[in-house]
Design a protein around this motif. Structure first.
Motif, mmCIF file in Angstrom:
data_model
loop_
_atom_site.group_PDB
_atom_site.id
_atom_site.type_symbol
_atom_site.label_atom_id
_atom_site.label_comp_id
_atom_site.label_asym_id
_atom_site.label_seq_id
_atom_site.Cartn_x
_atom_site.Cartn_y
_atom_site.Cartn_z
ATOM 1 N N LEU A 65 0.828 -1.205 0.000
ATOM 2 C CA LEU A 65 0.000 0.000 0.000
ATOM 3 C C LEU A 65 0.862 1.256 0.000
ATOM 4 C CD1 LEU A 65 -2.929 1.007 0.117
ATOM 5 C CD2 LEU A 65 -2.738 1.024 2.612
ATOM 6 N N LYS A 66 1.971 1.206 0.740
ATOM 7 C CA LYS A 66 2.900 2.339 0.743
ATOM 8 C C LYS A 66 3.539 2.533 -0.623
ATOM 9 C CE LYS A 66 4.088 2.102 5.668
ATOM 10 N NZ LYS A 66 5.180 1.869 6.657
ATOM 11 N N ILE A 67 3.856 1.406 -1.279
ATOM 12 C CA ILE A 67 4.451 1.489 -2.621
ATOM 13 C C ILE A 67 3.455 2.111 -3.605
ATOM 14 C CG2 ILE A 67 5.314 0.127 -4.556
ATOM 15 C CD1 ILE A 67 6.414 -1.865 -2.529
ATOM 16 N N THR A 68 2.199 1.700 -3.515
ATOM 17 C CA THR A 68 1.185 2.279 -4.409
ATOM 18 C C THR A 68 1.000 3.765 -4.132
ATOM 19 O OG1 THR A 68 -0.575 1.628 -2.868
ATOM 20 C CG2 THR A 68 -0.050 0.092 -4.666
ATOM 21 N N HIS A 69 1.138 4.151 -2.848
ATOM 22 C CA HIS A 69 1.023 5.572 -2.500
ATOM 23 C C HIS A 69 2.157 6.379 -3.137
ATOM 24 C CE1 HIS A 69 -0.270 9.024 -0.152
ATOM 25 N NE2 HIS A 69 0.992 9.226 0.211
ATOM 26 N N LEU A 70 3.379 5.845 -3.105
ATOM 27 C CA LEU A 70 4.518 6.517 -3.725
ATOM 28 C C LEU A 70 4.360 6.568 -5.244
ATOM 29 C CD1 LEU A 70 7.463 5.013 -1.614
ATOM 30 C CD2 LEU A 70 6.514 7.334 -1.474
ATOM 31 N N LEU A 71 3.881 5.464 -5.820
ATOM 32 C CA LEU A 71 3.662 5.436 -7.268
ATOM 33 C C LEU A 71 2.589 6.430 -7.680
ATOM 34 C CD1 LEU A 71 3.810 1.582 -7.989
ATOM 35 C CD2 LEU A 71 5.489 3.308 -8.660
ATOM 36 N N ASP A 72 1.600 6.602 -6.810
ATOM 37 C CA ASP A 72 0.539 7.564 -7.104
ATOM 38 C C ASP A 72 1.102 8.978 -7.188
ATOM 39 O OD1 ASP A 72 -2.503 7.997 -7.265
ATOM 40 O OD2 ASP A 72 -1.894 9.408 -5.712
ATOM 41 N N TRP A 73 2.005 9.331 -6.278
ATOM 42 C CA TRP A 73 2.640 10.651 -6.333
ATOM 43 C C TRP A 73 3.546 10.777 -7.549
ATOM 44 C CZ3 TRP A 73 1.163 14.883 -4.162
ATOM 45 C CH2 TRP A 73 0.446 14.850 -2.974
ATOM 46 N N LEU A 74 4.194 9.677 -7.930
ATOM 47 C CA LEU A 74 5.030 9.707 -9.128
ATOM 48 C C LEU A 74 4.174 9.954 -10.368
ATOM 49 C CD1 LEU A 74 7.760 9.286 -10.562
ATOM 50 C CD2 LEU A 74 7.270 6.822 -10.580
ATOM 51 N N ILE A 75 3.016 9.303 -10.427
ATOM 52 C CA ILE A 75 2.096 9.505 -11.552
ATOM 53 C C ILE A 75 1.622 10.957 -11.591
ATOM 54 C CG2 ILE A 75 -0.196 8.908 -12.424
ATOM 55 C CD1 ILE A 75 0.312 6.068 -11.328
ATOM 56 N N THR A 76 1.302 11.521 -10.428
ATOM 57 C CA THR A 76 0.873 12.915 -10.364
ATOM 58 C C THR A 76 1.977 13.847 -10.860
ATOM 59 O OG1 THR A 76 -0.559 12.420 -8.480
ATOM 60 C CG2 THR A 76 -0.001 14.727 -8.852
ATOM 61 N N PHE A 77 3.219 13.558 -10.487
ATOM 62 C CA PHE A 77 4.352 14.369 -10.947
ATOM 63 C C PHE A 77 4.520 14.272 -12.466
ATOM 64 C CE2 PHE A 77 8.884 14.571 -12.067
ATOM 65 C CZ PHE A 77 9.163 15.878 -11.693
ATOM 66 N N ILE A 78 4.331 13.071 -13.018
ATOM 67 C CA ILE A 78 4.430 12.895 -14.472
ATOM 68 C C ILE A 78 3.334 13.676 -15.182
ATOM 69 C CG2 ILE A 78 4.252 11.213 -16.359
ATOM 70 C CD1 ILE A 78 5.549 9.164 -14.499
ATOM 71 N N PHE A 79 2.120 13.626 -14.645
ATOM 72 C CA PHE A 79 1.013 14.374 -15.245
ATOM 73 C C PHE A 79 1.270 15.875 -15.174
ATOM 74 C CE2 PHE A 79 -2.289 10.815 -14.428
ATOM 75 C CZ PHE A 79 -1.927 10.220 -15.627
ATOM 76 N N LEU A 80 1.817 16.334 -14.054
ATOM 77 C CA LEU A 80 2.125 17.752 -13.915
ATOM 78 C C LEU A 80 3.190 18.178 -14.921
ATOM 79 C CD1 LEU A 80 1.725 20.395 -12.354
ATOM 80 C CD2 LEU A 80 3.500 19.636 -10.762
#
Length: 270
Positions: free
Chosen positions: A49-64
């Motif tokens: 779950l922590k890994i998915t949370h970090l990946l979620d922020w990475l995805i947000t950074f890519i979208f930004l």
């Protein structure tokens, strides 16, 4: 020199946002983001779950980063937000940045991350064409839907009047009867409903037969025809805009030239 440098940077961003590899990468990230949303609906270990949370922020950074590239590559910056899809993408990305996962707004945060999947429409032109065609067809579809509602209402009133004693659960009032007719129109075990009423009213099959012919066959085919016709017009409009952008004569121009040639030929004959 500074203006030239800025122009070169803008050209670089414009080429990057128009690059097919860049578009495919963004589409891949959107698909991965959708899979992440689905994965969080399962019971997963805390570490994962922590890994998915970090990946979620990475995805947000890519979208930004992707939004920034598209904005920097826009020849006229003020025209960027004139596009509704650009506004939609920007709002989704900016809201995703707000850290609300551990607050009372966590539900909104999850919903925003779910809606990120809709960015697929803004990235893929074919999906935008389909959606634009559907929106343009809504006025015509509205009249068809109104006619279908009238048919539903009439048949529901008739069904509630005659079949209420046969099955009050399906024909108890006009609203329930309309739900039952929707089930008949979608062919969901509609024969069971028909056979129950035929035990009391043997000729009730005419009721179901005429209703299905009007709704499932006639009106639904009209809906499909309207959408297909609008989609064809949208493709023609896009072809005309593409030809105009490339300096090629459009179909309208060709037709006008042909009509002018015909009039010249007729005048010479006269």
């Amino acid at each position: 020199m500074s203006k030239l440098s800025n122009q070169q940077i803008q050209d670089l961003f414009f080429k990057l946002r128009s690059n097919k590899a860049f578009e495919m990468f963004v589409i891949g990230v959107i698909v991965f983001s959708a899979l992440m949303v689905g994965a969080k609906t399962y019971d997963i270990p805390p570490t994962l779950l922590k890994i998915t949370h970090l990946l979620d922020w990475l995805i947000t950074f890519i979208f930004l980063t992707e939004i920034s590239v598209r904005f920097m590559g826009e020849p006229r910056k003020r025209d960027f937000f004139k596009n509704a899809w650009n506004v939609f993408d920007t709002v989704i990305v900016l809201v995703s940045i707000i850290p609300i996962d551990n607050s009372e707004m966590a539900v909104i945060g999850r919903l925003v991350r779910i809606f990120r999947v809709l960015r697929m429409i803004s990235i893929i032109p074919e999906l935008r064409t389909l959606l634009n065609s559907l929106l343009k067809a809504l006025p015509q579809l509205g009249y068809v839907m109104l006619m279908m509602f009238i048919i539903f209402y009439i048949y529901a009133a008739v069904g509630s009047t005659f079949f209420e004693k046969v099955d009050p659960f399906l024909w108890g009032d006009i609203s329930i009867s309309m739900l039952t007719l929707f089930r008949v129109m979608t062919f969901e075990d509609w024969t069971d409903i028909m056979y129950d009423t035929m035990e009391v009213y043997p000729m009730s099959w005419v009721y179901y037969f005429t209703f299905i012919c009007l709704t499932a066959f006639a009106f639904l085919n009209m809906v499909i025809g309207i959408v297909v016709s609008t989609l064809d017009e949208e493709h023609k409009q896009q072809d005309a805009e593409r030809a105009e952008a490339e300096g090629e004569p459009s179909l309208k121009d060709l037709q006008q030239q042909i009509s002018e040639l015909k009039s010249l030929i007729e005048n010479k004959k006269i």
